[in-house]
Design an enzyme around this catalytic site. Structure first.
Site, short mmCIF file in Angstrom:
data_model
loop_
_atom_site.label_atom_id
_atom_site.label_comp_id
_atom_site.label_asym_id
_atom_site.label_seq_id
_atom_site.Cartn_x
_atom_site.Cartn_y
_atom_site.Cartn_z
N ASP A 200 0.83 -1.21 0.00
CA ASP A 200 0.00 0.00 0.00
C ASP A 200 0.86 1.25 0.00
O ASP A 200 2.08 1.17 0.19
CB ASP A 200 -0.97 -0.01 1.20
CG ASP A 200 -0.28 -0.38 2.51
OD1 ASP A 200 0.95 -0.41 2.55
OD2 ASP A 200 -0.99 -0.64 3.50
N ASP B 288 -7.45 -2.35 14.27
CA ASP B 288 -8.84 -2.62 13.89
C ASP B 288 -8.94 -3.84 12.98
O ASP B 288 -9.98 -4.12 12.39
CB ASP B 288 -9.47 -1.40 13.22
CG ASP B 288 -8.73 -0.98 11.94
OD1 ASP B 288 -7.76 -1.67 11.55
OD2 ASP B 288 -9.14 0.03 11.33
N HIS C 109 -7.11 -4.38 10.19
CA HIS C 109 -6.85 -4.20 8.76
C HIS C 109 -5.56 -4.90 8.32
O HIS C 109 -4.63 -5.07 9.11
CB HIS C 109 -6.88 -2.73 8.33
CG HIS C 109 -5.77 -1.86 8.82
ND1 HIS C 109 -5.98 -0.65 9.44
CD2 HIS C 109 -4.42 -2.00 8.76
CE1 HIS C 109 -4.82 -0.09 9.73
NE2 HIS C 109 -3.86 -0.89 9.34
N GLU D 245 -9.53 -1.41 5.43
CA GLU D 245 -10.20 -1.10 6.69
C GLU D 245 -11.43 -2.00 6.87
O GLU D 245 -11.90 -2.61 5.90
CB GLU D 245 -10.63 0.37 6.69
CG GLU D 245 -9.46 1.37 6.59
CD GLU D 245 -8.67 1.50 7.89
OE1 GLU D 245 -8.57 0.52 8.65
OE2 GLU D 245 -8.14 2.61 8.12
C1 GLP Z 1 -0.34 0.28 8.64
C2 GLP Z 1 0.03 -0.56 7.41
C3 GLP Z 1 -0.28 -2.02 7.63
C4 GLP Z 1 0.27 -2.46 8.98
C5 GLP Z 1 -0.37 -1.67 10.07
C6 GLP Z 1 0.05 -2.10 11.47
O1 GLP Z 1 -1.67 0.56 8.70
N1 GLP Z 1 -0.65 -0.12 6.23
O2 GLP Z 1 0.29 -2.78 6.57
O3 GLP Z 1 0.05 -3.83 9.16
O4 GLP Z 1 0.00 -0.32 9.87
O5 GLP Z 1 1.17 -1.37 11.86
P1 GLP Z 1 2.13 -1.76 13.02
O6 GLP Z 1 2.85 -2.99 12.56
O7 GLP Z 1 3.06 -0.59 13.14
O8 GLP Z 1 1.32 -2.00 14.22
#
Ligand code: GLP
Length: 259
Positions: free
Chosen positions: A65, A134, A136, A141
């Site tokens: 993304d 959440d 995702h 989302e």
């Molecule tokens: C962002 C990214 C996701 C990732 C998420 C969780 O939203 N787009 O790919 O999994 O963060 O982040 P973290 O690993 O920092 O908790």
């Protein structure tokens, strides 16, 4: 689904790096890379292995993304982050590290082009994933269609808040992103989700043991024939069948390799 519970973040990273290293034995491995803090220990471990001789020179990578609205080269764009944290520190060809084309004139055109690029490369061998608070994956989302393809999404305020720690001003966090869809992600041959820390315990329990639902996008991994979830003890703390997962992994037959 294979659930692997490790004592700590480093042990989780070591297993995920083993999976990536096994994929790198292919002549033209295609890696799916995730940003966020969850895969960082894995990237550090792969960089360490690269310094010890592991080569990624023959690999291609696709990011999950990207933010829309940051200027090209912005330090917090996912293209910059993945370069800084991982790909600039190994020998992968930068021209083969792909991110959604958020600066192209037509964003819908960029979405289609990204899908086509993944398809033309032969599809993703190993897709690394984190999980948002959440639930995702990528930036899909809650209520994202389980069949969705690469497209523009609007971030929830909770995801913007979670990501504000990376920006000087929380208002700078974009509202829009371009993300691979859940249907796109499910086409990867092996999904590897890594989650560590107590804040991930709830979404992990819901994704692994809860119902399959668009309200919990990571539950879509239940549909995939080869999904590996690697969690530390803290992230595993709400799993009802944790002892079973430990037993399964302890008894994993030696012929069940990562390739
Ligand atoms: C962002 C990214 C996701 C990732 C998420 C969780 O939203 N787009 O790919 O999994 O963060 O982040 P973290 O690993 O920092 O908790």
């Amino acid at each position: 689904m294979e659930i692997i519970i490790t004592p700590d973040v480093e042990a989780a990273a070591s297993i995920v790096a083993d999976i990536v290293e096994a994929a790198l034995a292919k002549p033209h491995p295609i890696l799916g890379l995730a940003t966020g803090s969850s895969p960082l220990a894995t990237y550090r471990e792969l960089i360490r292995r690269h310094e010890g001789g592991l080569s990624l020179a023959h690999a291609t990578a696709f990011l999950l993304d990207e933010y829309i609205g940051l200027e090209p080269g912005h330090a917090e764009s996912y293209r910059s982050v993945i370069g800084r944290e991982f790909t600039d520190q190994v020998d992968i060809d930068p021209a083969r590290v792909h991110a959604p084309g958020v600066h192209e004139a037509s964003l819908p055109g960029a979405c289609g082009a990204y899908e086509e690029a993944i398809r033309k490369a032969g599809g993703v061998d190993v897709q690394l994933l984190g999980i948002g608070n959440d639930g995702h994956i990528g930036f899909n989302e809650p209520t994202s269609s389980l069949g969705s393809r690469t497209r523009i999404k609007t971030l929830t305020e909770s995801s913007r808040r979670d990501n504000a720690r990376f920006f000087d001003d929380p208002e700078e966090v974009p509202h829009h992103v371009l993300t691979q869809g859940i249907g796109t992600i499910l086409e990867s041959r092996h999904l590897v989700l890594v989650a560590t820390g107590a804040s991930k315990a709830e979404p992990i329990a819901l994704a692994v043991e809860g119902p399959l639902t668009a309200m919990m996008p990571a539950s879509a991994l239940q549909l995939h024939p080869r999904a590996t979830i690697v969690v530390d003890e803290a992230a595993a703390s709400k799993l009802k069948l944790a002892d079973y997962y430990r037993d399964v992994f302890a008894r994993k037959p030696s012929w069940q390799t990562w390739t």
